[in-house]
Write a protein that holds these residues in place. Structure first.
Motif, mmCIF file in Angstrom:
data_model
loop_
_atom_site.group_PDB
_atom_site.id
_atom_site.type_symbol
_atom_site.label_atom_id
_atom_site.label_comp_id
_atom_site.label_asym_id
_atom_site.label_seq_id
_atom_site.Cartn_x
_atom_site.Cartn_y
_atom_site.Cartn_z
ATOM 1 N N PHE A 118 2.689 -3.842 4.470
ATOM 2 C CA PHE A 118 1.183 -4.975 5.344
ATOM 3 C C PHE A 118 1.944 -6.191 5.614
ATOM 4 C CE2 PHE A 118 0.775 -1.848 1.828
ATOM 5 C CZ PHE A 118 -0.413 -1.381 1.736
ATOM 6 N N GLU A 124 1.795 -9.481 2.373
ATOM 7 C CA GLU A 124 2.461 -9.278 0.886
ATOM 8 C C GLU A 124 2.464 -10.472 -0.190
ATOM 9 O OE1 GLU A 124 5.881 -6.751 1.725
ATOM 10 O OE2 GLU A 124 4.719 -5.090 2.948
ATOM 11 N N PRO A 125 1.897 -9.829 -1.628
ATOM 12 C CA PRO A 125 1.236 -9.015 -1.482
ATOM 13 C C PRO A 125 -0.003 -8.718 -1.169
ATOM 14 C CG PRO A 125 2.158 -9.816 -3.467
ATOM 15 C CD PRO A 125 2.678 -10.401 -2.331
ATOM 16 N N LEU A 126 -0.872 -7.400 -0.294
ATOM 17 C CA LEU A 126 -1.772 -7.533 0.077
ATOM 18 C C LEU A 126 -2.689 -8.114 -0.620
ATOM 19 C CD1 LEU A 126 -3.119 -5.779 2.457
ATOM 20 C CD2 LEU A 126 -3.763 -3.882 0.892
ATOM 21 N N PHE A 176 -8.324 -2.314 3.155
ATOM 22 C CA PHE A 176 -7.129 -1.189 2.463
ATOM 23 C C PHE A 176 -7.579 -0.457 0.932
ATOM 24 C CE2 PHE A 176 -3.947 -2.411 6.064
ATOM 25 C CZ PHE A 176 -5.105 -1.839 7.213
ATOM 26 N N TRP A 177 -7.554 -1.585 0.737
ATOM 27 C CA TRP A 177 -7.744 -1.258 -1.314
ATOM 28 C C TRP A 177 -8.878 -0.665 -1.289
ATOM 29 C CZ3 TRP A 177 -3.669 -2.117 -3.924
ATOM 30 C CH2 TRP A 177 -3.213 -3.599 -4.117
ATOM 31 N N ALA A 236 2.943 -0.734 -3.034
ATOM 32 C CA ALA A 236 3.832 -1.904 -3.216
ATOM 33 C C ALA A 236 4.606 -1.990 -2.508
ATOM 34 C CB ALA A 236 3.075 -2.582 -4.329
#
Lengths: 341, 341
Positions: free
Chosen positions: A271, A274-276, A282-283, A292
């Motif tokens: 992504f 990151e972390p997203l 998207f989640w 991940a």
């Protein structure tokens, strides 16, 4: 910048180099630490301690991918000759100071090839066999028989013709998919891809593919290579797989393409941030499959990286050419060997 | 039973046979209905109408898998010579009256081989690459990096050495998995499996496998072949894949094995009772991946079955030997050709 203090661009000047190893997430030393310590005086440090440890270092093993760690510590790197990055992608490590200095950069070329190829094949089959759709029906207790897609004969366009892209092409071909590549140089006799189309003209070729796979390094040329135009050219049934870098994709355009059914689904391991971030759409999208940034991390990967580093450390000490050198201008491995296929 | 009225066990007596085609789920005729109607007088019927249509039929094409449909209509089948079952598994169609009568039974041998092999590979990779686990983390918005399993080198024991099992063995081998079979006859020189262990001794061999795949036909010998003893012998990390028949597994024992972490996960396309009853615990178990008896149904499968049937209808009309005969005693295809591998 203190490049003048680096007395030689050639490694191997010192019979016993001073080596800094950035430890990974508080993990213990590499499993072969004893062998490494036989060859070098080693200082282990967290990312925070890099600035303190770097002034005396001849060589550096960067285990993690924290962007900017080395850049912030760079003014202290007076005698550094070699940086080994324990990752395939070096985009987060390269910056002007490192690019311009007579410091060799090597990477974990090859270690992730087969694991990532397997991950891509898993994503392809999960889509064709509707595994995530079935899981959704399971969650609501609904028995719904559907027709699936025969994977053999499906078309895959792989953006990125380096080692990982090639391993992926070979694995997908073995399962019967029809594979093409997209890269810098157009050709039709590639041993792994057959046809390679120019990635600069991706919009003209994206409509061919059932699965579009992104494995390219992130460079100025590849940033945003999948944009609204490319997405609009894709089949409504198409599936995007990104195992390269998040910034290869225009993420807002991808959200829109999925929400308007321009394409069917996306499997994303990487992504732009990151972390997203937790507020990212998207989640919560059923058509997006988030993992991940782990597609290449199989049990034992640190040991494989440590083996590869030790081999290069022997070469460094002996003043021989290092393996897996990174082209600092292009931003990826200099030479990709083409295995017999 | 009216077997005396069947004047000959040999097909092809009539130059223009009367054929009953059981239509599938209200779907239209087979795509090649015109070619079929060139060779036979055809009556199309739903399962409910089978009893009415059957008395005049020389041949029957059963498109669906409703157990008992033919058995209930059987007293009316005065002159039936041939039943073609549009499925690989014939367990639900075979009953004593059909078994004892001079009626040939053929099946859709081969049509499902490659599609099911792909589905199994998808299930293997979904497990090794933790795709369902990632989806679970996605649902709660959690970025959790983990280590995955390298699939090449994993061990797969395939119970069932018929056409589907062989296609699966070849596909998994091509991806680098280590494959063995379990069948009636022990051997160590099988062209697709190498080693075949006796499925009657599955408990002694199940501990070898990372993935245990069930593709056997359901017969008195294979019913409940995966029982509490076999499950207890499996690795705690092992994954069970059932694409054969639900009754190959002792389902209550499987629920318990999963709940007590004797094994890690199960991908189940088939169940003792289908549709899977809504109160069944499988629906709500994170370690169970449910699909609706569809692993071999890829777009175009009905056409492939229709092609295969038409080929056999030509043979029936010409009095030639039918392809893909079922051994009615054993309950599966008589001869499984072993392709060059």
């Amino acid at each position: 910048m203190e490049t003048a203090k680096r007395t030689s661009p050639h490694p191997g000047q010192s019979p016993r180099p001073r080596l800094v190893i950035q430890t990974i997430d508080g993990a213990p030393k590499p499993y072969n630490a004893a062998a490494i310590e036989d060859l070098a005086d080693v200082v282990y440090t967290t990312p925070d301690g890099l600035g303190t440890a770097l002034p005396d270092a001849d060589a550096l093993l960067l285990w993690t991918r924290f962007a900017g760690v080395l850049q912030r510590a760079w003014p202290a790197a007076h005698r550094l000759q070699w940086v080994h990055v324990a990752a395939a992608g070096v985009d987060s490590v390269l910056f002007d100071g490192l690019r311009d200095a007579p410091v060799s950069v090597t990477n974990a070329h090859g270690v992730y090839d087969a694991p990532i190829a397997e991950f891509v094949l898993g994503a392809v089959l999960a889509h064709d066999k509707q595994l995530h759709v079935s899981k959704g029906f399971q969650r609501v207790g609904e028995w719904r028989r559907r027709e699936l897609t025969r994977t053999a004969g499906q078309r895959v366009l792989i953006v990125g013709t380096g080692g990982i892209g090639r391993a992926t092409a070979r694995l997908l071909s073995a399962v019967g998919l029809e594979v093409r590549g997209a890269g810098r140089t157009e050709r039709d006799d590639d041993p792994d891809f057959g046809t390679v189309v120019p990635s600069s003209e991706l919009a003209e070729h994206a409509g061919w593919a059932d699965h579009l796979v992104l494995i390219a390094p992130l460079t100025p040329d590849t940033r945003g290579v999948v944009d609204a135009r490319v997405l609009a050219a894709m089949k409504p049934s198409a599936h995007l797989i990104n195992v390269g870098r998040g910034a290869l994709v225009d993420e807002p355009a991808l959200v829109q393409a999925l929400q308007t059914d321009q394409i069917a689904a996306a499997s994303l391991d990487v992504f732009a941030t990151e972390p997203l971030p937790e507020e990212h759409p998207f989640w919560r999208m059923d058509s997006v499959h988030v993992s991940a940034h782990m597609c290449g991390d199989v049990t034992g990967w640190q040991d494989a990286v440590a083996d590869q580093f030790l081999e290069n450390l022997h070469r460094f000490v002996e003043g021989r050419e290092l393996r897996n050198p990174v082209d600092k201008e292009r931003g990826y491995a200099q030479k990709v060997p083409v295995p017999a296929s």
